[in-house]
Design a protein around this motif. Structure first.
Motif, PDB file in Angstrom:
ATOM      1  N   ALA A 169      65.229  61.623  74.214  1.00 56.22           N
ATOM      2  CA  ALA A 169      66.034  59.992  74.402  1.00 56.22           C
ATOM      3  C   ALA A 169      65.824  59.071  74.973  1.00 56.22           C
ATOM      4  N   ALA A 170      64.955  59.596  76.490  1.00 53.50           N
ATOM      5  CA  ALA A 170      64.269  58.321  77.207  1.00 53.50           C
ATOM      6  C   ALA A 170      63.044  57.792  76.000  1.00 53.50           C
ATOM      7  N   LEU A 171      61.729  58.571  75.284  1.00 49.47           N
ATOM      8  CA  LEU A 171      60.850  57.750  74.635  1.00 49.47           C
ATOM      9  C   LEU A 171      61.529  57.299  73.363  1.00 49.47           C
ATOM     10  N   ALA A 172      62.774  57.767  72.832  1.00 46.98           N
ATOM     11  CA  ALA A 172      63.611  56.649  71.763  1.00 46.98           C
ATOM     12  C   ALA A 172      63.712  55.463  72.350  1.00 46.98           C
ATOM     13  N   THR A 173      63.630  54.766  73.370  1.00 38.97           N
ATOM     14  CA  THR A 173      64.586  53.908  73.833  1.00 38.97           C
ATOM     15  C   THR A 173      63.955  53.257  74.607  1.00 38.97           C
ATOM     16  N   ALA A 174      62.845  54.079  75.504  1.00 34.76           N
ATOM     17  CA  ALA A 174      61.419  53.133  75.745  1.00 34.76           C
ATOM     18  C   ALA A 174      60.984  52.634  74.401  1.00 34.76           C
ATOM     19  N   LEU A 175      60.689  53.048  72.823  1.00 32.21           N
ATOM     20  CA  LEU A 175      60.200  52.747  71.726  1.00 32.21           C
ATOM     21  C   LEU A 175      61.204  51.263  71.319  1.00 32.21           C
ATOM     22  N   PHE A 176      62.525  51.488  71.359  1.00 34.76           N
ATOM     23  CA  PHE A 176      63.691  50.164  70.829  1.00 34.76           C
ATOM     24  C   PHE A 176      63.307  49.636  71.840  1.00 34.76           C
ATOM     25  N   ASP A 177      63.032  48.986  73.308  1.00 38.20           N
ATOM     26  CA  ASP A 177      62.701  48.344  74.137  1.00 38.20           C
ATOM     27  C   ASP A 177      61.731  47.825  74.103  1.00 38.20           C
ATOM     28  N   ARG A 178      60.871  48.575  73.832  1.00 37.13           N
ATOM     29  CA  ARG A 178      59.426  47.460  73.241  1.00 37.13           C
ATOM     30  C   ARG A 178      59.307  46.770  71.941  1.00 37.13           C
ATOM     31  N   ALA A 179      60.762  47.024  71.290  1.00 31.23           N
ATOM     32  CA  ALA A 179      60.406  46.152  69.674  1.00 31.23           C
ATOM     33  C   ALA A 179      59.248  47.471  69.399  1.00 31.23           C
ATOM     34  N   TRP A 180      58.845  48.917  69.049  1.00 31.76           N
ATOM     35  CA  TRP A 180      58.303  49.918  68.289  1.00 31.76           C
ATOM     36  C   TRP A 180      58.873  50.142  67.902  1.00 31.76           C
ATOM     37  N   ILE A 181      59.795  50.448  68.127  1.00 30.04           N
ATOM     38  CA  ILE A 181      60.382  50.432  66.198  1.00 30.04           C
ATOM     39  C   ILE A 181      61.740  49.706  66.751  1.00 30.04           C
ATOM     40  N   ALA A 182      62.684  49.691  65.282  1.00 29.89           N
ATOM     41  CA  ALA A 182      63.526  49.165  65.274  1.00 29.89           C
ATOM     42  C   ALA A 182      64.543  49.973  63.901  1.00 29.89           C
ATOM     43  N   ARG A 183      65.811  48.939  64.268  1.00 31.61           N
ATOM     44  CA  ARG A 183      66.861  49.741  63.444  1.00 31.61           C
ATOM     45  C   ARG A 183      66.804  49.190  61.645  1.00 31.61           C
ATOM     46  N   ARG A 184      66.996  50.036  60.755  1.00 35.31           N
ATOM     47  CA  ARG A 184      67.613  49.196  59.605  1.00 35.31           C
ATOM     48  C   ARG A 184      68.879  49.236  59.716  1.00 35.31           C
ATOM     49  N   PRO A 185      69.495  48.441  59.232  1.00 30.46           N
ATOM     50  CA  PRO A 185      71.218  47.750  59.558  1.00 30.46           C
ATOM     51  C   PRO A 185      71.317  48.491  58.062  1.00 30.46           C
ATOM     52  N   HIS A 186      72.483  49.088  59.166  1.00 28.53           N
ATOM     53  CA  HIS A 186      73.711  50.187  57.980  1.00 28.53           C
ATOM     54  C   HIS A 186      72.762  51.354  57.653  1.00 28.53           C
ATOM     55  N   HIS A 187      71.866  52.030  58.274  1.00 30.35           N
ATOM     56  CA  HIS A 187      70.654  52.993  58.147  1.00 30.35           C
ATOM     57  C   HIS A 187      70.603  53.480  58.892  1.00 30.35           C
ATOM     58  N   ARG A 188      70.021  54.983  59.249  1.00 31.11           N
ATOM     59  CA  ARG A 188      69.599  55.606  60.394  1.00 31.11           C
ATOM     60  C   ARG A 188      68.092  55.860  59.917  1.00 31.11           C
ATOM     61  N   ALA A 189      67.446  55.369  58.899  1.00 39.60           N
ATOM     62  CA  ALA A 189      65.783  54.957  59.031  1.00 39.60           C
ATOM     63  C   ALA A 189      66.108  54.430  59.931  1.00 39.60           C
ATOM     64  N   ILE A 190      64.153  54.306  60.731  1.00 36.93           N
ATOM     65  CA  ILE A 190      63.624  53.382  61.770  1.00 36.93           C
ATOM     66  C   ILE A 190      62.042  53.169  60.952  1.00 36.93           C
ATOM     67  N   ASP A 191      62.262  52.176  61.631  1.00 39.24           N
ATOM     68  CA  ASP A 191      61.229  50.641  61.041  1.00 39.24           C
ATOM     69  C   ASP A 191      59.640  51.017  61.966  1.00 39.24           C
ATOM     70  N   LEU A 192      58.370  51.637  62.272  1.00 44.80           N
ATOM     71  CA  LEU A 192      57.910  51.526  63.164  1.00 44.80           C
ATOM     72  C   LEU A 192      57.658  49.934  62.993  1.00 44.80           C
ATOM     73  N   THR A 193      57.179  49.399  64.014  1.00 42.07           N
ATOM     74  CA  THR A 193      56.513  47.379  63.970  1.00 42.07           C
ATOM     75  C   THR A 193      55.073  47.390  64.307  1.00 42.07           C
ATOM     76  N   SER A 194      54.647  46.916  63.470  1.00 45.20           N
ATOM     77  CA  SER A 194      53.328  46.871  63.531  1.00 45.20           C
ATOM     78  C   SER A 194      53.043  46.803  65.171  1.00 45.20           C
ATOM     79  N   ALA A 195      53.812  45.505  66.179  1.00 46.61           N
ATOM     80  CA  ALA A 195      53.969  45.705  67.418  1.00 46.61           C
ATOM     81  C   ALA A 195      53.531  47.422  67.852  1.00 46.61           C
ATOM     82  N   GLY A 196      54.671  48.152  67.653  1.00 44.86           N
ATOM     83  CA  GLY A 196      54.181  49.675  67.761  1.00 44.86           C
ATOM     84  C   GLY A 196      52.810  50.462  67.447  1.00 44.86           C
TER      85      GLY A 196
END
Length: 247
Positions: free
Chosen positions: A209-236
């Motif tokens: 959970a801490a790893l996922a939070t860190a990745l979200f906080d850095r915008a390295w992963i991003a949620r898709r609207p209305h979808h549990r899939a996530i995207d790895l960003t270019s920064a990530g």
């Protein structure tokens, strides 16, 4: 005091067996709280119909509800519910793909998604592989990388995963802003799931959970609207490559 009997598996299974309720549970499997209006859209039913399904899921102990102002937000009752949904997804036959949208959605879920509050799919497995390779985690059973053990149950959280913190853990997790000595939770630090789409391990528990939070906080992963899939960003991709956590 009334004595408790065997678990009522049939009642829980019946709640999962209705297609609209199954879609509601899948939509909530990333741990977020969502309003009934959005869940109705996800399930493809009317607001009145989804309200009936939500009442049944609440009564069955699979959901909880929070009130904020005039709105009510629903979430899974806990990670064990998410694990049960993942387990059923593993043994279920895939639904036939009838549109490009469905195909894209299914592929996205397999690529990267949240499993309650941690990262799953190919990305989740790749991160665990990299953590083992960099000795932030060590296999304790002689196994390799994130490979599933032959006797591991499919698509569920493992009570005792074959990993422990390695010598490089403080450095590597510290680079992500994760303090391994932080307490404040009775939740086990290290837990692991057998990923239903990859059939290998991914990191769960408090550290996952801490790893996922860190990745979200850095915008390295991003949620898709209305979808549990996530995207790895270019920064990530750049950041994880720099940390040697992504090939």
């Amino acid at each position: 005091m009334e004595r408790a009997g065997d678990a009522d598996v049939a009642a829980a299974a019946a709640l999962l067996a209705e297609p609209a309720r199954a879609k509601v549970l899948m939509a909530l499997a990333d741990g977020r709280a969502l309003p009934a209006s959005l869940l109705a859209t996800e399930a493809g039913v009317s607001a009145q119909t989804v309200s009936s399904h939500l009442r049944k899921l609440l009564d069955g102990g699979l959901l909880t509800v929070e009130t904020s102002g005039r709105h009510r937000y629903y979430r899974l009752a806990g990670p064990e519910v998410a694990a049960a949904v993942e387990a059923v997804a593993r043994i279920a036959r895939p639904q036939p793909i009838r549109s490009l949208r469905q195909s894209t959605r299914a592929a996205a879920l397999r690529e990267a998604r949240t499993c309650y509050d941690h990262v799953a799919g190919r990305l989740g497995v790749a991160l665990l592989e990299a953590l083992v390779r960099r000795e932030a985690l060590l296999r304790t059973d002689g196994g390799s990388g994130a490979e599933r053990r032959p006797d591991d149950p499919l698509a569920q959280q493992l009570p005792h995963g074959p990993y422990e913190l390695g010598p490089a853990a403080p450095e590597i997790f510290g680079e992500l802003g994760i303090d391994l000595s932080a307490g404040g939770s009775s939740r086990r630090l290290l837990r692991f799931c057998v990923d239903w789409s990859e059939q290998r391990h991914h990191l769960a528990g408090r550290l996952g959970a801490a790893l996922a939070t860190a990745l979200f906080d850095r915008a390295w992963i991003a949620r898709r609207p209305h979808h549990r899939a996530i995207d790895l960003t270019s920064a990530g991709r750049a950041g994880l490559t720099e940390l040697k956590l992504l090939a």
